[in-house]
Design an enzyme around this catalytic site. Structure first.
Site, mmCIF file in Angstrom:
data_model
loop_
_atom_site.group_PDB
_atom_site.id
_atom_site.type_symbol
_atom_site.label_atom_id
_atom_site.label_comp_id
_atom_site.label_asym_id
_atom_site.label_seq_id
_atom_site.Cartn_x
_atom_site.Cartn_y
_atom_site.Cartn_z
ATOM 1 N N HIS A 133 -7.053 -10.551 2.801
ATOM 2 C CA HIS A 133 -6.541 -9.484 3.644
ATOM 3 C C HIS A 133 -6.497 -8.220 2.794
ATOM 4 O O HIS A 133 -6.936 -8.221 1.637
ATOM 5 C CB HIS A 133 -5.177 -9.835 4.223
ATOM 6 C CG HIS A 133 -4.089 -10.037 3.209
ATOM 7 N ND1 HIS A 133 -4.146 -11.008 2.233
ATOM 8 C CD2 HIS A 133 -2.898 -9.388 3.022
ATOM 9 C CE1 HIS A 133 -3.045 -10.958 1.493
ATOM 10 N NE2 HIS A 133 -2.279 -9.983 1.943
ATOM 11 N N HIS B 25 -3.861 -6.080 1.830
ATOM 12 C CA HIS B 25 -2.720 -5.583 1.093
ATOM 13 C C HIS B 25 -3.167 -5.235 -0.327
ATOM 14 O O HIS B 25 -4.068 -5.864 -0.883
ATOM 15 C CB HIS B 25 -1.596 -6.618 1.070
ATOM 16 C CG HIS B 25 -0.824 -6.689 2.363
ATOM 17 N ND1 HIS B 25 -0.030 -7.760 2.716
ATOM 18 C CD2 HIS B 25 -0.737 -5.798 3.404
ATOM 19 C CE1 HIS B 25 0.521 -7.529 3.896
ATOM 20 N NE2 HIS B 25 0.109 -6.364 4.328
ATOM 21 N N ASP C 35 -2.203 -5.638 -3.335
ATOM 22 C CA ASP C 35 -2.244 -6.579 -4.458
ATOM 23 C C ASP C 35 -3.428 -7.539 -4.376
ATOM 24 O O ASP C 35 -3.642 -8.338 -5.289
ATOM 25 C CB ASP C 35 -0.927 -7.352 -4.576
ATOM 26 C CG ASP C 35 -0.517 -8.075 -3.309
ATOM 27 O OD1 ASP C 35 -0.968 -7.670 -2.224
ATOM 28 O OD2 ASP C 35 0.281 -9.038 -3.400
ATOM 29 N N HIS C 36 -4.232 -7.428 -3.313
ATOM 30 C CA HIS C 36 -5.410 -8.282 -3.168
ATOM 31 C C HIS C 36 -6.730 -7.511 -3.245
ATOM 32 O O HIS C 36 -7.784 -8.129 -3.280
ATOM 33 C CB HIS C 36 -5.352 -9.037 -1.839
ATOM 34 C CG HIS C 36 -4.218 -10.006 -1.768
ATOM 35 N ND1 HIS C 36 -4.374 -11.362 -1.941
ATOM 36 C CD2 HIS C 36 -2.891 -9.797 -1.578
ATOM 37 C CE1 HIS C 36 -3.194 -11.960 -1.843
ATOM 38 N NE2 HIS C 36 -2.279 -11.026 -1.622
ATOM 39 N N HIS D 270 -0.024 -14.884 8.312
ATOM 40 C CA HIS D 270 0.653 -13.828 7.557
ATOM 41 C C HIS D 270 1.057 -12.732 8.535
ATOM 42 O O HIS D 270 0.798 -12.834 9.738
ATOM 43 C CB HIS D 270 -0.285 -13.304 6.463
ATOM 44 C CG HIS D 270 0.388 -12.466 5.426
ATOM 45 N ND1 HIS D 270 1.655 -12.737 4.951
ATOM 46 C CD2 HIS D 270 -0.042 -11.355 4.748
ATOM 47 C CE1 HIS D 270 1.969 -11.835 4.033
ATOM 48 N NE2 HIS D 270 0.970 -10.988 3.901
ATOM 49 N N ASP E 282 -0.707 -15.813 0.857
ATOM 50 C CA ASP E 282 -0.052 -14.989 1.865
ATOM 51 C C ASP E 282 -0.074 -15.644 3.241
ATOM 52 O O ASP E 282 -0.747 -15.190 4.162
ATOM 53 C CB ASP E 282 -0.681 -13.596 1.919
ATOM 54 C CG ASP E 282 -0.399 -12.791 0.663
ATOM 55 O OD1 ASP E 282 -0.644 -13.333 -0.427
ATOM 56 O OD2 ASP E 282 0.064 -11.657 0.774
ATOM 57 N N HIS F 57 0.215 -16.718 -6.863
ATOM 58 C CA HIS F 57 0.775 -15.609 -6.088
ATOM 59 C C HIS F 57 2.302 -15.610 -6.127
ATOM 60 O O HIS F 57 2.988 -15.611 -5.108
ATOM 61 C CB HIS F 57 0.269 -15.652 -4.643
ATOM 62 C CG HIS F 57 0.438 -14.348 -3.914
ATOM 63 N ND1 HIS F 57 1.543 -14.069 -3.155
ATOM 64 C CD2 HIS F 57 -0.349 -13.249 -3.843
ATOM 65 C CE1 HIS F 57 1.442 -12.856 -2.627
ATOM 66 N NE2 HIS F 57 0.292 -12.337 -3.045
#
Length: 318
Positions: free
Chosen positions: A61, A63, A65-66, A141, A209, A268
């Site tokens: 996805h 976000h 941090d990814h 998520h 997530d 994670h």
């Protein structure tokens, strides 16, 4: 053979000893990257692996941090004079998101081919390979998010006695083993005539997530390695996990147990979880083959001689 390295195990924000989310798989001279959080380039350098063989990047996805490590990674690949196309896979909006990030990474010497996921589950063939597949499956998520399984399928054994009995010329044996249909005059030879049943391959499933859901169990079933998020180790964080659509260690272990996987690596972690190993026993009581993974954890998966699969090399911890 399939090499797996968990490059970054952090969620939300990087720590001095924990990069953000990323995993790399190497197979047959190519590589698949799943997520590219901040620090992915540094994690690759620390591991001693090159980004140049990466032919597919999958995003769970969008976000930060990814995906925040993507622009620098693309620039490094461009500076290494890469010219081969790069495939990117991710939820709807992938091309828009990536092109927005490319404002600071323009003028790449290679094309990007986008594959935007629309269905709850889809299968992508690895470019240039007939035996490597990526299965994408939707998870639970607070934004659209996918998990991925990487599968190496393994053909059955070649039956030389059957080939001789059928009078198939030896020059056709190798193409038939590779899946080709051969026409020789008015005679057609098909692989099914000389190949045994498909043998067990290799499978790695990666999920971050998400709350626990049935799609994860179904997708991870029988995996040699299941890499799953464990945002929280503490049982009293269950309300936070439900609200933010993440998991406890124990919940990841329950998924591993239901799916019948061989080994579970947790990843994670919340930045507040400074020592994940301190909470791993709760997961091991549910699923004993649980590892609270750290950055750089690596394994090589190999086929054995009987067609069964298993981890053959020692894990490397960095």
């Amino acid at each position: 053979m399939l090499d797996i390295c968990l490059l970054g195990t952090g969620g939300m924000m990087p720590l001095p000893y924990r990069y953000l989310t990323s995993m790399m798989a190497r197979v047959n001279g190519s590589a698949i990257l799943i997520d590219a959080g901040e620090g992915t380039q540094m994690a690759l350098r620390r591991k001693g692996w090159s980004p140049n063989p990466i032919d597919v990047i999958c995003f769970t996805h969008y976000h930060a941090d990814h995906i925040s490590g993507l622009p620098g990674l693309l620039l490094s690949m461009g500076n290494a004079e890469r010219t081969a196309p790069l495939m990117m896979v991710g939820p709807r909006g992938l091309e828009r998101v990536v092109n927005s990030l490319r404002v600071i990474a323009p003028g790449l010497p290679f094309d990007i081919v986008f594959r935007e996921l629309e269905e709850s589950s889809e299968t992508i063939a690895m470019p240039g390979m007939r035996d490597v597949f990526i299965d994408a499956f939707r998870v639970n998520h607070n934004v659209t998010c996918y998990g991925y399984s990487i599968r190496l399928v393994r053909a059955g054994r070649f039956d030389a006695d059957a080939a001789r009995a059928l009078g198939i010329p030896v020059r056709f044996w190798n193409p038939l083993q590779k899946g080709s249909v051969i026409t020789d005059g008015d005679v057609t030879y098909e692989p099914s005539m000389v190949m045994g049943p498909e043998r067990r391959g290799l499978k790695v499933t990666y999920v971050t997530d998400s709350r626990p859901c049935a799609s994860i169990v179904e997708a991870a079933e029988g995996s040699d390695l299941f890499i799953c998020e464990g945002m929280y180790g503490e049982e009293d964080k269950i309300a936070d996990a439900r609200q933010k659509k993440h998991m406890l260690f124990r919940e990841a272990a329950e998924l591993a147990d239901k799916a019948g996987v061989k080994e579970l690596w947790l990843t994670h972690y919340s930045p507040s979880l400074l020592h994940p190993e301190d909470f791993a026993d709760a997961a091991r009581r549910v699923f004993p083959a649980t590892v609270a993974a750290k950055d750089g954890r690596t394994v090589t998966l190999r086929f054995d001689g009987d067609g069964e699969s298993g981890e053959q090399l020692t894990h490397v911890q960095e």
